[in-house]
Design an enzyme around this catalytic site. Structure first.
Site, short mmCIF file in Angstrom:
data_model
loop_
_atom_site.label_atom_id
_atom_site.label_comp_id
_atom_site.label_asym_id
_atom_site.label_seq_id
_atom_site.Cartn_x
_atom_site.Cartn_y
_atom_site.Cartn_z
N HIS A 40 19.36 33.46 57.25
CA HIS A 40 18.70 32.16 58.70
C HIS A 40 17.89 32.60 58.29
O HIS A 40 17.12 32.88 57.12
CB HIS A 40 18.81 33.54 60.43
CG HIS A 40 17.91 34.90 59.53
ND1 HIS A 40 19.04 36.03 59.52
CD2 HIS A 40 16.83 35.40 59.46
CE1 HIS A 40 17.71 36.96 59.43
NE2 HIS A 40 16.89 36.47 59.78
C1 T46 Z 1 15.28 40.11 57.15
C2 T46 Z 1 16.06 40.59 56.39
C3 T46 Z 1 15.55 41.51 55.73
C4 T46 Z 1 16.82 44.18 66.90
O1 T46 Z 1 17.36 44.48 67.63
N1 T46 Z 1 15.41 44.57 66.27
C5 T46 Z 1 15.38 44.66 64.91
O2 T46 Z 1 14.42 44.33 65.29
C6 T46 Z 1 16.20 43.76 63.59
C7 T46 Z 1 15.51 43.17 62.70
C8 T46 Z 1 17.43 42.82 64.18
N2 T46 Z 1 17.55 43.61 65.54
C9 T46 Z 1 19.00 43.27 65.96
C10 T46 Z 1 19.48 41.77 66.16
C11 T46 Z 1 21.03 41.48 65.27
O3 T46 Z 1 21.68 42.01 66.61
O4 T46 Z 1 19.98 43.48 65.04
C12 T46 Z 1 21.10 42.88 64.53
C13 T46 Z 1 20.45 42.21 62.94
O5 T46 Z 1 19.77 41.72 62.91
P1 T46 Z 1 19.77 40.73 61.93
O6 T46 Z 1 20.54 38.86 61.65
O7 T46 Z 1 17.85 40.83 61.94
O8 T46 Z 1 19.75 41.17 60.29
P2 T46 Z 1 19.92 40.58 59.35
O9 T46 Z 1 19.61 42.10 57.89
O10 T46 Z 1 20.86 40.20 58.49
O11 T46 Z 1 18.41 40.25 58.36
C14 T46 Z 1 17.19 41.04 58.94
C15 T46 Z 1 15.63 40.31 59.52
O12 T46 Z 1 15.94 39.89 60.43
C16 T46 Z 1 15.64 39.12 58.67
O13 T46 Z 1 14.24 38.51 58.73
O14 T46 Z 1 14.50 39.04 56.22
O15 T46 Z 1 16.67 41.83 57.58
#
Ligand code: T46
Length: 134
Positions: free
Chosen positions: A50
């Protein structure tokens, strides 16, 4: 490319160990509003896929190693993160993919905004369309 490596000072030495301090608008180029971390990620797992519309972040691999592929719509850069005194700054409108996790990787992330799902662009085609609009 709106991403680059930051090197942080290490205080200490091999005998007593090291300390690294992170401060808003000093060695981190924004006001830190949120901190989160990923851990226990299986080595074959890939994350990210993303971009963010406005969010700025610094990713620090404080244990283990991981790769981050960044794409701004034109150029691809791949970063290897494996040092607790090094961070990867990623600005807005950068598609990121995180992969090649080693065992026990801990990736800590400092973010410029509170969590907001509306800031995410999770659809790759939409990301490309938004880049082309600009
Ligand atoms: C990036 C990499 C390194 C939350 O509820 N709170 C939060 O602060 C975050 C970051 C996520 N979430 C929830 C949203 C989703 O349901 O946790 C789930 C997984 O989140 P996300 O898809 O964002 O996870 P990653 O590890 O794919 O990505 C994250 C960051 O979004 C991204 O910008 O650089 O970590």
């Amino acid at each position: 490319m709106n991403c680059y490596i930051l090197s942080f000072d290490e205080i200490g030495n091999i005998e007593i160990g090291y300390l690294t301090s992170l401060e808003s608008l000093k060695n981190i180029p924004f006001d830190i509003k949120r901190v989160y971390y990923t851990y226990g990620v299986p080595t074959k797992q890939k994350r990210g896929f993303h971009a963010h519309k406005n969010l700025e972040q610094v990713l620090i691999c404080i244990n283990g190693s991981v790769k981050v592929k960044c794409f701004n719509g034109k150029e691809v850069k791949i970063y290897s993160l494996d040092k607790p005194n090094e961070g990867l700054y990623i600005g807005p409108m950068v598609w990121r993919e995180i992969y090649d996790y080693s065992e026990n990787t801990v990736l800590i992330v400092l973010a410029s905004e509170l969590y907001d799902e509306k800031d995410y662009i999770r659809d790759y085609n939409k990301f490309i369309a938004l880049i082309e609009e600009k």
